[in-house]
Design an enzyme around this catalytic site. Sequence first.
Site, PDB file in Angstrom:
ATOM      1  N   LYS A  10      -7.075   3.836   2.410  1.00  0.00           N
ATOM      2  CA  LYS A  10      -5.949   3.726   3.329  1.00  0.00           C
ATOM      3  C   LYS A  10      -6.456   3.135   4.627  1.00  0.00           C
ATOM      4  CE  LYS A  10      -2.481   6.406   5.851  1.00  0.00           C
ATOM      5  NZ  LYS A  10      -1.908   7.744   6.122  1.00  0.00           N
ATOM      6  N   SER A 190      -9.798  -0.827   9.411  1.00  0.00           N
ATOM      7  CA  SER A 190     -11.074  -1.369   8.915  1.00  0.00           C
ATOM      8  C   SER A 190     -12.235  -0.395   9.070  1.00  0.00           C
ATOM      9  CB  SER A 190     -11.408  -2.703   9.595  1.00  0.00           C
ATOM     10  OG  SER A 190     -10.382  -3.649   9.383  1.00  0.00           O
ATOM     11  N   ARG A 191     -11.923   0.895   9.078  1.00  0.00           N
ATOM     12  CA  ARG A 191     -12.927   1.963   9.193  1.00  0.00           C
ATOM     13  C   ARG A 191     -13.651   1.963  10.545  1.00  0.00           C
ATOM     14  NH1 ARG A 191     -10.076   3.325   5.696  1.00  0.00           N
ATOM     15  NH2 ARG A 191     -10.638   4.012   3.587  1.00  0.00           N
ATOM     16  N   LEU A 192     -13.098   1.254  11.534  1.00  0.00           N
ATOM     17  CA  LEU A 192     -13.684   1.263  12.875  1.00  0.00           C
ATOM     18  C   LEU A 192     -12.998   2.348  13.700  1.00  0.00           C
ATOM     19  CD1 LEU A 192     -14.031  -2.582  13.463  1.00  0.00           C
ATOM     20  CD2 LEU A 192     -15.827  -0.938  12.861  1.00  0.00           C
TER      21      LEU A 192
END
Length: 212
Positions: A10, A190-192
């Site tokens: 997600k 973006s997992r940042l």
Amino acid sequence: MQKEIADIRKDYRMQSLQETDVANNAIEQFTRWWNDAVNSSIDEVNAMTLATCDKDGAPHARIVLLKSYDENGFVFFTNYQSHKGKEIAENPKAALVFFWKELERQVRIEGIIEKTAAAESDEYFFSRPAGSKIGAWASPQSAVIASREVLEQNVEHYTEKFGTDIPRPEHWGGYIVKPALIEFWQGRSSRLHDRIVYVSQEGGWLKHRVAP
């Protein structure tokens, strides 16, 4: 099957978390997020993972329910003779995790754990429904039992013994996790992710950002 699991993902896009947006006090910041969570559609908003280690350093984790918190720490109640109770007696360090997926947020808490005062345990115990009070007597928590019938027989026994005047068992009460570190995690694309960490120090909290 493994490929299907790896494909589950997600992208978090709801909110951000900036150093300028958070409180200087970690408990104040927790209260802000707590109020957001309470006012959202989260079921059992007070559910948190409790991680403890035994005397050999082996980790153990389970879900418990937060019952109160303040500047001193985060409180839950349980059987002192349970596996977690024995682990806490052997190694009084613990971690808590709240995951509020509906808000794409996580809070991690690390610190020292100790029993609450008996008066605090009494106050909460006597606020519980009668069935929960009897359950504290009836369940030898974490012990091996032959069948569910053991619990049912215990419930019958203690219900008959106490009637409506049910005392708090000495083996049941509260613990407080006194935080040394609290991390607020806000999911980002973006997992940042945004991660703001508070470290307890004399006179207040040291606040900094860490990489996702």
